[in-house]
Enzyme design. Structure first.
Site, PDB file in Angstrom:
ATOM      1  N   SER A 600       0.887  -1.080   0.274  1.00 32.47           N
ATOM      2  CA  SER A 600      -0.147   0.417  -0.101  1.00 32.47           C
ATOM      3  C   SER A 600       0.550   1.002  -0.107  1.00 32.47           C
ATOM      4  CB  SER A 600      -0.951   0.161   1.526  1.00 32.47           C
ATOM      5  OG  SER A 600      -1.008   1.178   1.433  1.00 32.47           O
ATOM      6  N   ARG A 601       0.428   2.078  -0.844  1.00 33.48           N
ATOM      7  CA  ARG A 601       1.434   2.996  -1.378  1.00 33.48           C
ATOM      8  C   ARG A 601       1.535   4.766  -0.276  1.00 33.48           C
ATOM      9  NH1 ARG A 601       1.159   1.827  -6.660  1.00 33.48           N
ATOM     10  NH2 ARG A 601       2.340  -0.223  -6.742  1.00 33.48           N
ATOM     11  N   VAL A 602       0.090   4.268   0.220  1.00 28.94           N
ATOM     12  CA  VAL A 602       0.133   6.253   0.973  1.00 28.94           C
ATOM     13  C   VAL A 602      -0.778   5.868   2.027  1.00 28.94           C
ATOM     14  CG1 VAL A 602      -0.080   7.687  -1.213  1.00 28.94           C
ATOM     15  CG2 VAL A 602      -1.987   5.855  -0.788  1.00 28.94           C
TER      16      VAL A 602
END
Ligand code: ATP
Ligand code: MG
Length: 736
Positions: A600-602
């Site tokens: 999950s990048r953010v």
């Protein structure tokens, strides 16, 4: 000398022939000549036809007794109402929308026929005819040349103008139309050709068509518009037959000339749900058109000499050469609070037997995504209630997180649990089911309702049996509904289950529209299609109300291949993916989140500080465990250190297991993960993990509620908090 004889003989022969044959020749050609003259006279008459000879048609011509027809129509209306009532009864248990729609359409046509019959010549003379002058003056005040007309005139000399009325028109009206249109065309050096027609179906009033544009001031159009508004409202509830007929008739009688302007085109070909049309030169991409049979379609292709549209409903009734009407708006769907708790189709029509949808607003299904300045960073969490996700791949509000995996790996299960977990969290959920089985959707609705989640959820269901066009627009419709709430400052969670089927539907449409196909036969713009859709998910800035749309698209992979065309596309559009592993799923590790391939990048920015701290080392520990476990399958000699790592890894994996429909609160998740990773569960066998978990939750809920709350709200997971959590856990461990 001889030559003289020949000449004399020839002259005698000619004289004899002329004397004998004259009569016969005359007989043969004379009749023909007269006929030609007669035909020419007739042709001249036809050319004169548009200008009616008589000022007023004779009353006898229209004095028909229509009592019989009226009775017949009334009977038919009664029959239709009864059949709709019958459907309504059955609708309670099944989906019968299409049948009701069909019956309703038929009802309108019967009622219209009825009104046509009611209009006697007398009525026409007294009430409507007086309005003709007014109507035509208004129309002539409105007429303009559209860009489409100009384009047409570039290639043709003459623009056709048709004036249609229910009864013959007086000369002066026809002349004024002729004059006005000629003047209009003179401005662009074009010519007109005026045709004057009669059509009883119009009931009364006038209709002027210039090129593709129609200026309609007829009673028939008025009734059509009335029918449209009626079909949006619940009819047949309290209305009796008489009431309906009365309303229809009153509408026709109290007719006030209103000019409706629209454009017409013509169907060229229809096949496989795609219709090619001509005319409609000013139409826009994405606009809605209506066919004569009442079906609607959406324009998806504009070419120089033809327009391609997809048909939403059944296309079997659409005839080549029939008319197509421009509805005058981009495809849009109803939006608003009234949608919560409902199941609708891709066009926003309710299909859940809960009756009419009392919506006030609509939104176009395609809309521009918020710009960079309109967005705020993702900073508040959207808890799924699933330990493996909230701890390892946290999702924030406004994020786009892909859920990807083979078939039957619990993808739908994950998002259903997420919806259930949004209870009392002020998040609206929209579940778009694309190409799913009807039974599955019914089951999901049932589950959501029994968990109290339908109060804040809308389901958009487009079954596998629906047309590709409907499957194609469904996610866009859902997003339009979500956007309404987002711009109201609310948080929305939207799920597209699944986008693989959506891509397949779009591929079908594109191939039928003869667009060139690219990789895996998908059209070249498939990436743009999905990015256009997912880009609309956002967390809005405070100036815009701070609402958000969190999008969870689902993609189905084939044999775990996440590097296929559509998966890679969607992976690169979204802010991370949760990969559900078929192997883990079959091993019984459910939800089967593959820690190594999920990211999950953010979302990390949106985790609570406690969870962030506690779960920071979780990913590496789990990865280490899996690696070791795989390696150890082959070896038997294990040193104590490795044994320990394996045991604690096993416990951690076990702790992340979760049954369906049992979301866990965020702070409880934190406590559990802390307890297991700090070794408070070390003495427990993996089989007992479930009981340990339950007891732990119970203990903290009942005896340490204050501490549990602190973990949830603390700005920082500091040493003090850590110490008190450790103390509480030691007390709990003693009781085991
Ligand atoms: P499809 O590809 O058909 O859409 P899917 O990936 O959406 O499948 P689901 O329908 O969600 O998978 O789940 C498949 C099966 O696994 C269902 O029978 C479901 O009950 C079961 N299942 C999913 N998650 C869990 C879980 N956490 N615990 C137990 N069973 C589960
Ligand atoms: Mg599924």
């Amino acid at each position: 000398m001889e030559i003289q004889y020949v000449i004399i003989n020839f002259l005698i022969l000619v004289t004899v022939l002329v004397l004998v044959g004259r009569k016969t020749v005359k007989r043969i050609f004379g009749g023909r000549y007269e006929k030609i003259i007669e035909d020419l006279d007739k042709a001249e008459e036809i050319e004169k036809m548009p200008m009616p000879e008589t000022e007023e048609p004779s009353a006898e011509a229209f004095a028909v007794d229509c009592s019989e027809e009226i009775a017949k129509a009334e009977g038919l209306v009664a029959e239709k109402v009864a059949s709709i009532e019958a459907f309504r009864e059955r609708e309670k248990s099944e989906i019968h929308r299409a049948m009701i729609e069909a019956a309703r359409k038929e009802l309108f046509s019967v009622m219209k026929e009825h009104v046509v019959n009611l209009f006697s010549y007398e009525k026409y003379l007294n009430e409507v005819k007086a309005l003709d002058r007014q109507i035509i003056d208004r129309i002539l005040g409105m007429i303009t040349l559209t860009p489409g007309d100009m384009a047409y005139l570039k290639h043709h000399d003459v623009l056709y103008v048709t004036l249609t009325s229910a009864y013959p028109l007086p000369k002066d009206i026809v002349e004024s139309v002729d004059k006005a249109t000629t003047e209009l065309l003179d401005t662009v050096n074009g010519k007109t050709s005026l045709w004057v027609l009669e059509d009883k179906e119009l009931i009364g009033g006038l209709r002027l068509r210039i090129g593709d544009t129609v200026y309609d001031g007829t009673i028939a159009e008025e009734l059509y518009q009335f029918g449209k508004t009626l079909s949006r409202e619940p009819i047949m509830h309290d209305d009796t037959v008489g009431h309906l007929i009365q309303e229809f008739t009153e509408r026709a009688e109290s007719f006030k000339p209103q000019i409706h302007k629209y454009q017409l085109g013509r169907v060229m070909t229809v096949s496989d749900g795609i219709c090619w049309m001509d005319g409609l030169a000013d139409i826009m991409y994405g606009e809605v058109v209506e066919f004569e049979c009442g079906e609607r379609g959406m324009v998806l292709d504009i070419q120089q000499n033809r327009i391609g549209c997809v048909i939403f409903g059944e296309f079997e009734h659409i005839e080549s050469g029939s008319r197509v009407r421009r509805v005058g708006r981009i495809a849009s769907v109803p939006v608003g609070e009234c949608l919560l708790g409902r199941v609708v189709d891709a066009l926003g029509n309710p299909i859940d037997a809960m009756g009419y949808l009392p919506y006030k607003e609509t939104r176009p299904i395609e809309n521009k995504a918020p710009g960079i300045l309109d967005r705020a960073p993702v900073n508040s969490p959207l808890h799924t209630g699933i330990k493996a996700i909230d701890a390892l791949v946290p999702i924030g509000k406004g994020q786009r997180e892909l859920i990807i995996g083979d078939r039957q790996t619990g993808k739908t299960a994950v998002i259903i649990d997420t919806i259930i977990n949004q209870k009392d969290k002020d998040t609206i959920c929209i579940y778009v089911a694309i190409g799913q089985k009807d039974t599955l959707v019914a089951e999901i609705k049932e589950k959501l309702a029994s968990n109290g989640a339908m109060d804040y959820t809308t389901i958009i269901a487009v079954p596998a049996s629906a047309s590709a066009a409907l499957q194609y627009i469904a996610p866009f419709s859902g997003t339009a509904m979500a956007e309404y709430f987002m711009y109201e400052g609310k948080d929305v969670l939207i799920i597209y289950d699944d986008l693989s089927k959506h891509a397949v539907a779009y591929r079908e449409l594109s191939l039928l529209l003869h667009r060139p196909s690219g990789r895996e036969a998908y059209p070249g713009d498939i990436f743009y299609l999905h990015s256009r859709l997912l880009e609309r998910a956002a967390h809005l800035s405070d100036e815009l109300g701070g609402g958000s749309i969190t999008a969870l698209p689902i993609i189905e992979t084939q044999a775990g291949d996440i590097s296929a065309y559509i998966p890679t596309n969607v992976i690169s559009i979204t802010d991370g993916q949760i990969f559900l592993d078929a192997e883990l799923f079959n091993e019984g590790q459910r939800p089967a989140v593959n820690v190594g391939l999920s990211v999950s990048r953010v979302g990390g920015a949106a985790q609570t500080p406690s969870m962030k701290k506690v779960s920071s080392s979780l990913r590496t520990r789990l990865a280490q465990y899996r690696e070791l476990a795989e390696f150890m399958q082959f070896g038997s000699d294990i040193d104590d250190e490795t044994k320990k790592t394996l045991a604690s890894g096993r416990l951690l994996t076990e702790a992340l297991r979760q049954p369906r429909y049992a979301p866990v609160e965020d702070n409880m998740q934190t406590i559990l993960i802390f307890a297991v990773s700090e070794g408070y569960a070390d003495g427990i066998s993996p089989e007992d993990m479930e009981r340990f978990e339950k007891d732990l939750y119970k203990y903290f809920r009942e005896e340490k509620a204050e501490l549990a709350l602190k973990i949830k709200t603390a700005k920082k997971f500091d040493d003090e908090l850590k110490a008190s959590l450790k103390k509480a856990l030691s007390e709990f461990a003693e009781r085991l």
